[in-house]
Design a protein around this motif. Sequence first.
Motif, PDB file in Angstrom:
ATOM      1  N   GLY A 102      41.237  -0.489   3.619  1.00  0.00           N
ATOM      2  CA  GLY A 102      40.820   0.849   3.221  1.00  0.00           C
ATOM      3  C   GLY A 102      40.107   1.681   4.252  1.00  0.00           C
ATOM      4  N   SER A 103      40.149   1.275   5.503  1.00  0.00           N
ATOM      5  CA  SER A 103      39.510   2.135   6.501  1.00  0.00           C
ATOM      6  C   SER A 103      40.435   3.291   6.831  1.00  0.00           C
ATOM      7  CB  SER A 103      39.243   1.323   7.758  1.00  0.00           C
ATOM      8  OG  SER A 103      38.841   2.171   8.794  1.00  0.00           O
ATOM      9  N   ASN A 104      39.860   4.476   7.017  1.00  0.00           N
ATOM     10  CA  ASN A 104      40.712   5.561   7.489  1.00  0.00           C
ATOM     11  C   ASN A 104      40.576   5.677   9.001  1.00  0.00           C
ATOM     12  OD1 ASN A 104      38.281   6.771   7.861  1.00  0.00           O
ATOM     13  ND2 ASN A 104      38.500   8.206   6.176  1.00  0.00           N
ATOM     14  N   ARG A 105      41.403   6.543   9.577  1.00  0.00           N
ATOM     15  CA  ARG A 105      41.457   6.625  11.022  1.00  0.00           C
ATOM     16  C   ARG A 105      40.144   7.112  11.611  1.00  0.00           C
ATOM     17  NH1 ARG A 105      46.135   9.397  14.587  1.00  0.00           N
ATOM     18  NH2 ARG A 105      45.284   8.491  16.470  1.00  0.00           N
ATOM     19  N   LYS A 106      39.527   8.034  10.846  1.00  0.00           N
ATOM     20  CA  LYS A 106      38.304   8.639  11.362  1.00  0.00           C
ATOM     21  C   LYS A 106      37.237   7.577  11.637  1.00  0.00           C
ATOM     22  CE  LYS A 106      35.766  11.645   9.144  1.00  0.00           C
ATOM     23  NZ  LYS A 106      35.766  12.425   7.892  1.00  0.00           N
ATOM     24  N   SER A 107      37.087   6.673  10.669  1.00  0.00           N
ATOM     25  CA  SER A 107      35.998   5.710  10.859  1.00  0.00           C
ATOM     26  C   SER A 107      36.345   4.707  11.955  1.00  0.00           C
ATOM     27  CB  SER A 107      35.643   5.011   9.551  1.00  0.00           C
ATOM     28  OG  SER A 107      36.662   4.138   9.176  1.00  0.00           O
ATOM     29  N   LEU A 108      37.653   4.466  12.138  1.00  0.00           N
ATOM     30  CA  LEU A 108      38.043   3.591  13.249  1.00  0.00           C
ATOM     31  C   LEU A 108      37.745   4.257  14.597  1.00  0.00           C
ATOM     32  CD1 LEU A 108      41.412   2.120  11.994  1.00  0.00           C
ATOM     33  CD2 LEU A 108      39.406   0.823  12.706  1.00  0.00           C
ATOM     34  N   ILE A 109      38.084   5.545  14.666  1.00  0.00           N
ATOM     35  CA  ILE A 109      37.794   6.286  15.901  1.00  0.00           C
ATOM     36  C   ILE A 109      36.305   6.250  16.175  1.00  0.00           C
ATOM     37  CG2 ILE A 109      37.762   8.605  16.921  1.00  0.00           C
ATOM     38  CD1 ILE A 109      40.444   9.107  15.567  1.00  0.00           C
ATOM     39  N   GLY A 110      35.540   6.488  15.097  1.00  0.00           N
ATOM     40  CA  GLY A 110      34.085   6.451  15.232  1.00  0.00           C
ATOM     41  C   GLY A 110      33.623   5.127  15.795  1.00  0.00           C
ATOM     42  N   GLN A 111      34.227   4.044  15.289  1.00  0.00           N
ATOM     43  CA  GLN A 111      33.809   2.725  15.736  1.00  0.00           C
ATOM     44  C   GLN A 111      34.077   2.536  17.226  1.00  0.00           C
ATOM     45  OE1 GLN A 111      36.000  -0.468  14.017  1.00  0.00           O
ATOM     46  NE2 GLN A 111      35.089  -1.917  15.451  1.00  0.00           N
ATOM     47  N   PHE A 112      35.255   2.957  17.669  1.00  0.00           N
ATOM     48  CA  PHE A 112      35.582   2.743  19.080  1.00  0.00           C
ATOM     49  C   PHE A 112      34.740   3.627  19.998  1.00  0.00           C
ATOM     50  CE2 PHE A 112      39.624   1.092  17.236  1.00  0.00           C
ATOM     51  CZ  PHE A 112      39.390  -0.208  17.612  1.00  0.00           C
ATOM     52  N   ILE A 113      34.485   4.861  19.523  1.00  0.00           N
ATOM     53  CA  ILE A 113      33.633   5.746  20.327  1.00  0.00           C
ATOM     54  C   ILE A 113      32.230   5.145  20.407  1.00  0.00           C
ATOM     55  CG2 ILE A 113      32.551   8.031  20.435  1.00  0.00           C
ATOM     56  CD1 ILE A 113      35.280   8.690  20.857  1.00  0.00           C
ATOM     57  N   LEU A 114      31.802   4.590  19.288  1.00  0.00           N
ATOM     58  CA  LEU A 114      30.478   3.956  19.274  1.00  0.00           C
ATOM     59  C   LEU A 114      30.422   2.857  20.327  1.00  0.00           C
ATOM     60  CD1 LEU A 114      27.714   3.556  17.739  1.00  0.00           C
ATOM     61  CD2 LEU A 114      28.873   1.696  16.567  1.00  0.00           C
ATOM     62  N   GLU A 115      31.479   2.054  20.362  1.00  0.00           N
ATOM     63  CA  GLU A 115      31.485   0.959  21.338  1.00  0.00           C
ATOM     64  C   GLU A 115      31.431   1.479  22.766  1.00  0.00           C
ATOM     65  OE1 GLU A 115      34.490  -1.982  20.764  1.00  0.00           O
ATOM     66  OE2 GLU A 115      33.896  -2.288  18.673  1.00  0.00           O
ATOM     67  N   SER A 116      32.194   2.539  23.033  1.00  0.00           N
ATOM     68  CA  SER A 116      32.206   3.030  24.411  1.00  0.00           C
ATOM     69  C   SER A 116      30.864   3.660  24.756  1.00  0.00           C
ATOM     70  CB  SER A 116      33.344   4.015  24.628  1.00  0.00           C
ATOM     71  OG  SER A 116      33.165   5.150  23.840  1.00  0.00           O
ATOM     72  N   THR A 117      30.254   4.341  23.771  1.00  0.00           N
ATOM     73  CA  THR A 117      28.957   4.947  24.060  1.00  0.00           C
ATOM     74  C   THR A 117      27.914   3.865  24.312  1.00  0.00           C
ATOM     75  OG1 THR A 117      29.619   6.659  22.528  1.00  0.00           O
ATOM     76  CG2 THR A 117      27.358   6.731  23.297  1.00  0.00           C
ATOM     77  N   LEU A 118      28.026   2.793  23.543  1.00  0.00           N
ATOM     78  CA  LEU A 118      27.100   1.682  23.734  1.00  0.00           C
ATOM     79  C   LEU A 118      27.234   1.118  25.149  1.00  0.00           C
ATOM     80  CD1 LEU A 118      25.113  -0.329  22.329  1.00  0.00           C
ATOM     81  CD2 LEU A 118      27.080  -1.806  22.038  1.00  0.00           C
ATOM     82  N   LEU A 119      28.490   0.930  25.551  1.00  0.00           N
ATOM     83  CA  LEU A 119      28.729   0.414  26.898  1.00  0.00           C
ATOM     84  C   LEU A 119      28.182   1.360  27.951  1.00  0.00           C
ATOM     85  CD1 LEU A 119      32.280  -1.119  27.017  1.00  0.00           C
ATOM     86  CD2 LEU A 119      30.222  -2.023  28.026  1.00  0.00           C
ATOM     87  N   THR A 120      28.444   2.656  27.736  1.00  0.00           N
ATOM     88  CA  THR A 120      27.953   3.649  28.687  1.00  0.00           C
ATOM     89  C   THR A 120      26.441   3.583  28.759  1.00  0.00           C
ATOM     90  OG1 THR A 120      29.702   5.034  27.843  1.00  0.00           O
ATOM     91  CG2 THR A 120      28.169   6.041  29.363  1.00  0.00           C
TER      92      THR A 120
END
Lengths: 788, 227
Positions: A318-336
């Motif tokens: 039940g995840s939509n695309r938006k929350s997946l995008i959010g998750q990946f952006i979160l990961e990249s921001t964390l790395l940054t």
Amino acid sequence: MFKLNLKIAFRNLWKNKGFSLINIGGLAIGIASCMILLLYVAYEFGYDKQFKNYNTTYVAYTNMKANGKTFSWAWTPGLLAPELKDKYANVANAARLSYPFEQMISHNEQKLKDRAIFADPSFLKILDYKFLKGNSNGLLQNINTVILTKTLAKNLFHDENPIGKTVKLDHSEALTVEAVIDDLPENSSIKFSYIMPWKLYEKREKWIQEQGWGSNFCLTLVQLHNGSLDQLNDSLKGLYQRNQKNLTNELFLHPLSKWHLYNEFENGKLVGGKIGQLKIFLLLAICILLIACVNFMNLSTARSEKRAKEVGVRKAIGSNRKSLIGQFILESTLLTFIGTIVAFILVEISLPYFNNLLDINLVIQYQDWRYWTILLGLVLFTGLIAGSYPAFYLSSFEPIKVLKGFSIKSGSSFSIRKILVVFQFVFAACLIVCTAVIYQQLNYIKNKPIGYNKGNLIQMVVQGNLKSQKKLELLKERLLKSGAAKNVSLLSMNIDEGGNNTSDVSWLGKRTDDKILFNQRGIGYDFVETIGSEMVAGREFSIKFPSDSDKVIFNEAAIKAMGLKNPLGTIIDFGGRRAVIIGVMKDFVSESPYQKVAPMVFYSSYNNSGGVVMIRLNETNNLSNSLSQIDQIVKEINPDYPVDRRFVSDSFEEKFQDEKLLGTLSNWFGGFAIFISSLGLLGLALFMAEQRKKEISIRKVLGASTANILTLLNKDFIKLVAISNVIAFPLAYIIVNKWLSGYEYKISISFLPFLIAIGLSVLVAVLTVSLQSIKVAKANPVDALKYE
Amino acid sequence: MMIELKNIEKYYANKGVKSYILRHVTTSIKQGEFVSIMGPSGAGKSTLLNILGMLEEPTYGEYHFMGEDITAMNERKRIELYRNHIGFVFQAYHLIDEMTVAENIEAPLLYKKIPGAERKSRIADVLDRFNMVAKKDLFPNQLSGGQQQLVGIARALVAQPSIILADEPTGNLQSAQAEQIMDLFKKLNKEENITILQVTHSEKNALYGNRMLTIEDGVVKEDVQIK
Ligand SMILES: Nc1ncnc2c1ncn2[C@@H]1O[C@H](COP(=O)(O)OP(=O)(O)OP(=O)(O)O)[C@@H](O)[C@H]1O
Ligand SMILES: [Mg+2]
């Protein structure tokens, strides 16, 4: 959800330590490079902007026509400032100041040579220096007063309060300390350690009173009320002529805020200046950050197959695309973010080194909110850029394809990855070419003959007792006798310095409309011999010909400009006096080594304030012995002053400051760019080797050797790097060509830089890829096949 | 009616040659049924289940889920259905490796935006029911296959779906573990009236259900009720 995603992001980082390390390392180096470059750019942009009124303050420039060109410089007549203040309503303040020069200042036994200026009282109204001690009103009014900067005050007075105390200028003038101001910021164009009243200048230098409108010898600062500069510049046109008919000079005002960065004029028009270099650095900063982002994109998408399952499952529950995008952006921001922290450490470690290298003083302004905003912006920007592509790419997976077993066609994603790698290497190859060309050009100019032998040549400031002709002669005699010096002569200013010119030379057959600007220099006996130049014709001044006061020597450039066929014996008018040409000297470089040598005229002279003693060291003697001998002799003759001598080769080296800076920076950051790119390549190879494990194992079972496998794995990458070079070459050619076009003397672009670029980038690529894949290529195939 | 299929066809075109996977599949499934789909390998069972789960689209035919036309449904509506009505159980478990057992079970609830307190109690409930309380902080790779599948089922159940779609849920398991899972399905079907659709190769497992669909070469060959 956010909390869980954050937790998972951390676990992902930990689980894939290799990838995380490469990613964070790349980002950290990228961000650190970007930060240092931005700090430098901000430092340069901040020049002269510390003053409250910097926006309404202007520097008066004079356009002078000579040698068929127009020269623009910030030298003006001393009469200008009062005239501007009196006759122009829009001018709030106008101040004269002398150009800074080194002068001896002393308090009791404490003697220091430091940078001094003389200025009008209104100078302190235009630029609001920070007063630490003393009254800030009525300064520079009384003739025997001085204002010190903090460091100088400390050096002279230690912990005493200097206000009201007396210091001595040049062992003669007694001056009362009226105030102490804070040390000047590094990035201010007007640099000094103490200020004295203009009136004192006029008292000490009697010639000032006699100067008319044609004599440009001081800096004029102007502060306006408001209104458009263009309008005022229009009304300033012809100001010189209105005051003195025969002048062709023109006056214009240049903003103080642009003084440092926009300082190059061609034929009276602003054409740029240091800003060009700064723009290059800014571009470099952005590109390096982008390269680091590209790395991240590449590595994340390369890992996509591993992440694909997670995406599929998340979508099915039940995840939509938006929350997946959010998750990946979160990961990249964390790395940054982690990358930024590492970058901070890197910057703090490397800043001292860079400061040393660039001879400036950059510091991280931790207490400045603007710095943090920019930094935060940088992190978010990087996180977003780096995370966006993987986020959109990964989140677009269709769950069924993923869950049915991994049948993701890597075709499309791989081609984007290829484009990204190509982008990185285009940039890297461009940088290699540019760096190589900068070095070639620098070397070429450095090795170009300058017309004299600058090695083992010393110039020593004439000061104190040395100002007397007798003592100078004594010095020469003793130096020669000691064996430390082979030759000794005089020059009216530093040999590597420009300025001090005249157009007041006429001769029979001179066309009335051509105005030739001659650098004028007084020289002592044996000058040519001493500096290691030679006479093209005639002779130089010598003790054998004592009555040389009405004789002059020209350099070749001057004779050429004057159009004299038989110069020797020609009678000229030089500054209203009759003079005979007795020699023609070979051209030597005194100003920019990048430009043609200007016409020069030499007259015989002994003492000249601002002059130097030129000493040619005796090469057969031990260098340090010679130097200490010289110092000892000078000290004996001139005990009140410290010995102020420099090697000409050291002074000359400073002319290459800008190019060296450019070379060093592009070298370093080019290196970083290549390093980050190869980190990215390493990641890709890492991933690819793993992905093709099974294929490789099968090939090995079929009889492929390790070398075969390595070739197979390297082929793709080498193709990419080769394509990058092909794209980079025309680009680099254009850039380099444009850069070189700014020089009169320049190298022609050769194949070498391009060969270096392709060689280096292919080498780096092969090394990184092989390093990684050799493990796979050598592995026992059974391990990979067993689990299928 | 929970599910209604009319003339469902599915083929893949490869170089102009159509290879049919499903042909003229027409059937309906009522709320509360426990249906086992059987048939030889390559018959199209998984494909059918995927179509039912909206993971794949049929080439032709009509599909109504709870009265709504699926072919005309947009992405958002479909995600709504995943969140509220459908639970998947996969043969390969497909747990998220980076999440603990508890977190895996929690994920669908987060997507459903269920408040924290209720989430906690539901997870505790499910863990309790599956006897996994002690394992809740372990990661999937620290569990046995059967335990992983239990978590998979727990995850499907926690969102309280109306239907569970399971593709060979016991395919990778020992028979004792398989029995445990089948008992669980039966219990859920009986006590909570959850519709269950499973693909299985084992006659024994199929008998847990109350209806059996046999597919061969993409065609429904048999459709029998089991008492
Ligand atoms: N993407 C595809 N392209 C072409 N053919 C496909 C594709 N996906 C599945 N098939 C074919 O569809 C047929 C049915 O596959 P499906 O997975 O539904 O079989 P199954 O009944 O579940 O078999 P098993 O019991 O082995 O799991 C197979 O013959 C397979 O080759
Ligand atoms: Mg199947």
